[in-house]
Design an enzyme around this catalytic site. Structure first.
Site, short mmCIF file in Angstrom:
data_model
loop_
_atom_site.label_atom_id
_atom_site.label_comp_id
_atom_site.label_asym_id
_atom_site.label_seq_id
_atom_site.Cartn_x
_atom_site.Cartn_y
_atom_site.Cartn_z
N SER A 5 -13.73 4.11 -9.20
CA SER A 5 -13.43 5.07 -10.27
C SER A 5 -12.57 4.41 -11.36
O SER A 5 -12.83 4.61 -12.55
CB SER A 5 -12.76 6.33 -9.73
OG SER A 5 -11.68 6.01 -8.92
N ASP A 42 -4.67 0.50 -9.49
CA ASP A 42 -6.10 0.23 -9.63
C ASP A 42 -6.47 -0.05 -11.09
O ASP A 42 -7.12 -1.05 -11.40
CB ASP A 42 -6.92 1.42 -9.12
CG ASP A 42 -6.64 1.72 -7.66
OD1 ASP A 42 -5.97 0.89 -7.02
OD2 ASP A 42 -7.07 2.77 -7.18
N GLU A 84 -7.83 10.00 -14.92
CA GLU A 84 -7.94 10.29 -13.48
C GLU A 84 -6.94 11.38 -13.05
O GLU A 84 -7.28 12.28 -12.30
CB GLU A 84 -7.71 9.01 -12.68
CG GLU A 84 -7.79 9.23 -11.20
CD GLU A 84 -8.74 8.28 -10.49
OE1 GLU A 84 -9.31 7.39 -11.12
OE2 GLU A 84 -8.90 8.46 -9.27
N GLY A 112 -16.68 4.64 -2.44
CA GLY A 112 -16.20 5.15 -1.15
C GLY A 112 -15.73 4.05 -0.20
O GLY A 112 -15.43 4.32 0.95
N GLU A 120 0.84 -1.21 0.00
CA GLU A 120 0.00 0.00 0.00
C GLU A 120 0.87 1.25 0.00
O GLU A 120 1.87 1.32 0.72
CB GLU A 120 -0.90 -0.05 1.24
CG GLU A 120 -2.29 0.48 0.99
CD GLU A 120 -3.09 -0.36 -0.02
OE1 GLU A 120 -3.06 -0.03 -1.22
OE2 GLU A 120 -3.73 -1.33 0.41
N HIS A 121 0.48 2.20 -0.82
CA HIS A 121 1.22 3.45 -1.01
C HIS A 121 2.63 3.19 -1.54
O HIS A 121 3.57 3.90 -1.22
CB HIS A 121 1.26 4.28 0.29
CG HIS A 121 -0.07 4.90 0.59
ND1 HIS A 121 -0.48 6.07 0.02
CD2 HIS A 121 -1.11 4.46 1.35
CE1 HIS A 121 -1.72 6.36 0.44
NE2 HIS A 121 -2.12 5.39 1.24
C1 GLA Z 1 -5.42 4.63 -4.01
C2 GLA Z 1 -4.75 4.92 -5.35
C3 GLA Z 1 -3.77 3.81 -5.70
C4 GLA Z 1 -2.80 3.54 -4.56
C5 GLA Z 1 -3.55 3.35 -3.24
C6 GLA Z 1 -2.62 3.24 -2.06
O1 GLA Z 1 -6.25 3.51 -4.11
O2 GLA Z 1 -5.71 5.03 -6.37
O3 GLA Z 1 -3.08 4.14 -6.88
O4 GLA Z 1 -1.85 4.56 -4.45
O5 GLA Z 1 -4.45 4.44 -3.00
O6 GLA Z 1 -1.84 2.10 -2.15
#
Ligand code: GLA
Length: 353
Positions: free
Chosen positions: A103, A147, A135, A97, A15-16
């Site tokens: 999205s 995503d 986006e 959400g 994540e991130h």
């Molecule tokens: C959101 C963003 C992704 C990713 C996550 C965190 O979902 O759309 O690209 O950065 O946060 O991992």
């Protein structure tokens, strides 16, 4: 008239990391956004969820859900095509959400659909590029690539081990035997999610600037010493989380569920303490699950500040665990969490294909 659908996604771990040239391990779920598309004499977009139909000019930006659709049209045109006026009707079984990338599902369903209808024969990577561009540039959210990549490339019964630095990837069988993944939607979406998301991105750029590196791929633990506290915490999360993704892939391949589960908990603690993107509600859920039997691991997923928690439980126990959690959660926050049972899914396709 043709109908196209794209799935939502969950990310097992990583994540991130996707805007930091790192690793992610997502899979698509059996909840979809569907877009029915046909050539028309004007641009007419309708959304069942929003309960509205809007006629708009080409490239008109309204600061609402229609921007995702127009953003895709804009991005396709920028590749040298000329999208004719179209009628697009959107329906969805994917909650918005909840951090499940509704999205990206919308963007990729529309990108794929337009490619089919206009016979553009766009490749999968081009669809991802178009959706990300829509986006980032039209909607204005500086997202990573995870995503949209998952919505397009996903394969049922597999996770995707993706290196976001060069988009190389490997399908890893989702073989978790007598365990299963499920989601608990915290039913919370804190206002600061997008501003804090962009702030984290800036902090990570700042790290690279100070260290004079082009990419997080070149950053080592020794480098972190010269950073001030906050930046050091952010960077440490990115390095640790990348390592966790690599170990998680090995754990999945060797059916080591207990290791995989622990990595989920570690990831959550890091998102909470180092990256600081969790919130009281998701922390409460993860803390509760840690104390529950039959749960191997859990963590918040997506950008943070609300959304859903991914949970790995022994098959057949999730309802039981959830029921107990829901009672305590209601006492603490006076709202109900939602249990979302999921199966893995293929990526974007034509409905009925
Ligand atoms: C959101 C963003 C992704 C990713 C996550 C965190 O979902 O759309 O690209 O950065 O946060 O991992």
């Amino acid at each position: 008239m043709a109908k196209f659908r794209a799935p939502g996604r969950v990310n097992i771990i990583g994540e991130h990391t996707d805007y930091n040239d790192g690793f992610v391990l997502p899979f698509a779920i059996d909840r979809y956004v569907e877009a029915e598309i046909e050539i028309d004499s004007q641009f007419v977009f309708s959304s069942q969820m929003m309960d509205e139909t809007i006629v708009l000019r080409k490239y008109e930006r309204l600061g609402k859900w229609t921007d995702y659709l127009m953003g895709v049209i804009h991005a396709i045109d920028q590749k040298g095509y000329d999208v004719p006026p179209v009628r697009i009707s959107v329906t969805s079984t994917l909650p918005t959400g909840a951090g499940l990338s509704s999205s990206a599902a919308l963007e990729t369903a529309v990108a794929y659909g337009l490619s089919k209808i206009m016979n553009l024969e766009l490749e999968k990577k081009e669809l991802v590029e178009i959706a990300v561009k829509a986006e980032r540039e039209f909607v204005g959210v500086k997202c990573g690539v995870m995503d949209q990549f998952t919505c397009v490339f996903a394969r049922r019964n597999h996770a995707i081990f993706l290196d976001t630095s060069d988009l190389s990837y490997e399908y890893v069988p989702l073989n978790i035997e007598n365990f299963e993944f499920a989601l608990i939607d915290s039913n919370t979406k804190h206002e600061l999610s997008s501003s804090e998301y962009n702030k984290r991105r800036k902090e990570c750029e700042e790290v690279l600037k100070i260290l004079k590196k082009k990419s997080f791929k070149e950053v080592s633990y020794e480098d972190l010493r010269c950073l001030e506290r906050t930046l050091r915490k952010r960077a440490k999360h990115v390095l640790d989380e990348n390592n966790r993704v690599s170990v998680a892939v090995k754990a999945l391949k060797s059916f080591d569920i207990s290791l995989l589960g622990n990595l989920l908990y570690e990831s959550h603690m890091s998102l909470r303490n180092l990256y600081e993107v969790s919130c009281e509600e998701t922390d409460f859920i993860v803390d509760f699950l840690k104390k529950s039997g039959n749960v191997a691991g859990a963590r918040m997923i997506g950008g943070g500040f609300g959304g859903s928690v991914l949970i790995l439980t022994r098959r057949g126990y999730i309802e039981d665990v959830f029921e107990k959690l829901a009672k305590d959660y209601f006492k603490a926050f006076e709202k109900k969490p939602n249990l979302i049972k999921i199966k893995s899914s293929d990526g974007v396709n034509m409905c009925g294909a």
